[in-house]
Motif scaffolding. Structure first.
Motif, PDB file in Angstrom:
ATOM      1  N   GLY A 116     -23.536 -22.766 -27.851  1.00 19.92           N
ATOM      2  CA  GLY A 116     -24.042 -22.434 -29.187  1.00 19.92           C
ATOM      3  C   GLY A 116     -23.528 -23.269 -30.335  1.00 19.92           C
ATOM      4  N   GLY A 117     -22.861 -24.386 -30.059  1.00 19.14           N
ATOM      5  CA  GLY A 117     -22.356 -25.221 -31.148  1.00 19.14           C
ATOM      6  C   GLY A 117     -21.306 -24.497 -31.971  1.00 19.14           C
ATOM      7  N   TRP A 118     -21.189 -24.906 -33.237  1.00 19.23           N
ATOM      8  CA  TRP A 118     -20.164 -24.301 -34.100  1.00 19.23           C
ATOM      9  C   TRP A 118     -20.435 -22.825 -34.364  1.00 19.23           C
ATOM     10  N   TRP A 119     -21.712 -22.457 -34.451  1.00 21.94           N
ATOM     11  CA  TRP A 119     -22.032 -21.050 -34.656  1.00 21.94           C
ATOM     12  C   TRP A 119     -21.613 -20.237 -33.433  1.00 21.94           C
ATOM     13  N   GLY A 120     -21.797 -20.804 -32.262  1.00 21.40           N
ATOM     14  CA  GLY A 120     -21.343 -20.134 -31.052  1.00 21.40           C
ATOM     15  C   GLY A 120     -19.844 -19.950 -31.025  1.00 21.40           C
ATOM     16  N   VAL A 121     -19.103 -20.963 -31.468  1.00 24.48           N
ATOM     17  CA  VAL A 121     -17.643 -20.853 -31.549  1.00 24.48           C
ATOM     18  C   VAL A 121     -17.254 -19.767 -32.549  1.00 24.48           C
ATOM     19  N   GLY A 122     -17.949 -19.753 -33.689  1.00 27.87           N
ATOM     20  CA  GLY A 122     -17.652 -18.734 -34.693  1.00 27.87           C
ATOM     21  C   GLY A 122     -17.874 -17.326 -34.185  1.00 27.87           C
ATOM     22  N   LEU A 123     -18.969 -17.113 -33.452  1.00 25.10           N
ATOM     23  CA  LEU A 123     -19.245 -15.788 -32.894  1.00 25.10           C
ATOM     24  C   LEU A 123     -18.204 -15.413 -31.849  1.00 25.10           C
ATOM     25  N   PHE A 124     -17.792 -16.382 -31.044  1.00 27.85           N
ATOM     26  CA  PHE A 124     -16.761 -16.122 -30.034  1.00 27.85           C
ATOM     27  C   PHE A 124     -15.452 -15.707 -30.701  1.00 27.85           C
ATOM     28  N   VAL A 125     -15.050 -16.439 -31.735  1.00 32.11           N
ATOM     29  CA  VAL A 125     -13.801 -16.128 -32.441  1.00 32.11           C
ATOM     30  C   VAL A 125     -13.902 -14.768 -33.123  1.00 32.11           C
ATOM     31  N   TRP A 126     -15.067 -14.438 -33.661  1.00 28.76           N
ATOM     32  CA  TRP A 126     -15.257 -13.156 -34.330  1.00 28.76           C
ATOM     33  C   TRP A 126     -15.068 -11.992 -33.352  1.00 28.76           C
ATOM     34  N   GLN A 127     -15.697 -12.081 -32.160  1.00 26.84           N
ATOM     35  CA  GLN A 127     -15.505 -10.997 -31.185  1.00 26.84           C
ATOM     36  C   GLN A 127     -14.061 -10.931 -30.718  1.00 26.84           C
ATOM     37  N   ALA A 128     -13.384 -12.078 -30.627  1.00 25.60           N
ATOM     38  CA  ALA A 128     -11.975 -12.077 -30.222  1.00 25.60           C
ATOM     39  C   ALA A 128     -11.122 -11.360 -31.261  1.00 25.60           C
ATOM     40  N   PHE A 129     -11.404 -11.608 -32.547  1.00 23.33           N
ATOM     41  CA  PHE A 129     -10.638 -10.938 -33.606  1.00 23.33           C
ATOM     42  C   PHE A 129     -10.845  -9.428 -33.546  1.00 23.33           C
ATOM     43  N   VAL A 130     -12.093  -8.997 -33.362  1.00 22.23           N
ATOM     44  CA  VAL A 130     -12.374  -7.561 -33.274  1.00 22.23           C
ATOM     45  C   VAL A 130     -11.636  -6.952 -32.078  1.00 22.23           C
ATOM     46  N   ALA A 131     -11.610  -7.676 -30.962  1.00 17.63           N
ATOM     47  CA  ALA A 131     -10.912  -7.185 -29.769  1.00 17.63           C
ATOM     48  C   ALA A 131      -9.413  -7.052 -30.023  1.00 17.63           C
ATOM     49  N   ILE A 132      -8.822  -8.054 -30.688  1.00 15.98           N
ATOM     50  CA  ILE A 132      -7.384  -8.017 -30.995  1.00 15.98           C
ATOM     51  C   ILE A 132      -7.076  -6.861 -31.933  1.00 15.98           C
ATOM     52  N   TRP A 133      -7.931  -6.669 -32.910  1.00 19.56           N
ATOM     53  CA  TRP A 133      -7.762  -5.535 -33.833  1.00 19.56           C
ATOM     54  C   TRP A 133      -7.772  -4.217 -33.069  1.00 19.56           C
ATOM     55  N   GLN A 134      -8.689  -4.077 -32.112  1.00 19.11           N
ATOM     56  CA  GLN A 134      -8.742  -2.871 -31.297  1.00 19.11           C
ATOM     57  C   GLN A 134      -7.460  -2.687 -30.472  1.00 19.11           C
ATOM     58  N   LEU A 135      -6.992  -3.770 -29.873  1.00 19.82           N
ATOM     59  CA  LEU A 135      -5.762  -3.692 -29.081  1.00 19.82           C
ATOM     60  C   LEU A 135      -4.587  -3.255 -29.931  1.00 19.82           C
TER      61      LEU A 135
END
Length: 378
Positions: A233-252
């Motif tokens: 997904g290019g840079w937008w794909g990277v951004g979406l990946f990082v966004w879900q990672a942040f949400v996951a870390i927040w949940q943890l």
């Protein structure tokens, strides 16, 4: 009350509730809009409602159950990485090819992040405690998909050794709000994990940068995940990946905050602390959320017996361990509103202190994290 263990698939199926997130993610991908809210509603609110209906489960399975009878329980943790990877990278493919608008993509990956954190990291936690190379690798892959690989080292080498002491960053202190805790953990835990690996290698006469340092593996796996997101997904794909990672870390870290808030092991002098006991973790026997979180809420027993697989974890009475008034999803909601959290939990911490440590007259050093630590822990 100890009961005979049931090894059939039908008995293990309640612990497969995580798969309910998959069709909800597919609905959000297909229809966009506000449909992404189905995922947090399922993980947070539906489970809390079911807890109120189903109540507590105080049954304790036979701890001598052989591992051969745990197949259907272990299976859900083993298959989850390919499921989660398909959701993340399939979602990136769909969102970056015009399937969703920008805000719909962010909503979708908020929901996927809830799944990655509420389920994926919880399963990774179970897997990284096992001896099987396959399970440990699956745990590493799940953590890499949330850019939180150092959690393995920090959890195994730091948290389990120093829980409920000032040395453990993820043991929330009394009266510490979640947001301050979250920032402190993001800053301290990677450093703590690196120092733990450095000390481990030094004891074997090796450099911090030796190839046996798992941080090389952590970095390679995380870079691989980011590269795949970019390829799809290019840079937008990277951004979406990082966004879900942040949400996951927040949940943890919301979960980490709840698990040990305000609880302290007694300082014995000269930087020494009492052994970890069930009383040093908040316990919860709420049925539905323990199904979704594979008994993570039986956290008192996990710290008392870290090598015990999740189907065999025991629950404790209030005479042995402090009890949460609700399951983790409801408690993490309270944690996001510090005044509500303190109103509900601070009286429980004070009651815990009176119950288990009536001889301790001054709790201020414990509250501030100002007690000394052994020199080899620094």
């Amino acid at each position: 009350m100890q009961t005979a263990f049931r090894a059939r698939l039908i008995d293990a199926l309640p612990f497969w509730l995580s798969l309910g997130m998959v069709p909800l993610a597919l609905i959000a991908m297909r229809w966009g809009g506000w449909w992404f809210l189905l995922m947090p509603l399922y993980a947070w609110y539906l489970m809390t409602v079911l807890d109120s209906v189903l109540g507590l489960n105080d049954e304790n399975p036979d701890t001598e159950t052989p591992e051969s009878q745990l197949f259907w329980y272990r299976a859900i943790t083993i298959i989850w990485f390919p499921v989660q990877a398909a959701l993340i990278f399939g979602g990136i493919w769909w969102a970056t090819r015009g399937g969703l608008s920008g805000w719909e993509s962010l909503g979708l990956f908020f929901g996927i992040g809830v799944a990655s954190g509420t389920i994926g990291i919880v399963y990774a936690h179970e897997l990284l405690h096992q001896k099987s190379p396959l399970e440990r690798w699956l745990g590493d892959l799940l953590l890499a998909s949330t850019l939180y690989s150092h959690f393995r080292t920090e959890h195994l080498l730091v948290h389990h050794s120093w829980v409920a002491t000032p040395r453990d960053a993820v043991s929330a202190r009394y009266n510490e709000g979640f947001f301050r805790f979250f920032l402190r953990v993001l800053r301290e835990c990677p450093q703590s994990a690196w120092k733990a690996e450095t000390r481990r290698l030094a004891r074997a006469g090796r450099s911090s940068f030796d190839r046996r340092n798992p941080f090389w593996r952590y970095g390679a796996l995380q870079l691989g995940m980011l590269a795949l997101a970019a390829l799809i997904g290019g840079w937008w794909g990277v951004g979406l990946f990082v966004w879900q990672a942040f949400v996951a870390i927040w949940q943890l870290e919301l979960t980490n905050y709840v698990e040990h808030y305000g609880l302290s092991r007694k300082h014995l002098g000269d930087g020494r602390y009492e052994h970890v006991m069930p009383r040093h973790s908040w316990n919860s026997s709420h049925t539905a959320t323990n199904w979704l979180l594979i008994n993570l809420q039986r956290h008192s027993d996990h710290h008392y017996k870290p090598d015990r697989r999740f189907p065999l974890l025991q629950t404790y009475s209030q005479d042995e361990a402090p009890q949460l008034p609700m399951g983790y999803p409801a408690m993490t909601f309270l944690a996001m509103v510090p005044p509500l959290w303190r109103r509900r939990m601070n009286p429980r911490v004070r009651a815990w202190r009176r119950q288990f440590y009536p001889e301790v007259e001054d709790w201020q050093p414990y509250n501030r994290g100002a007690l000394p630590m052994p020199r080899n822990a620094l």
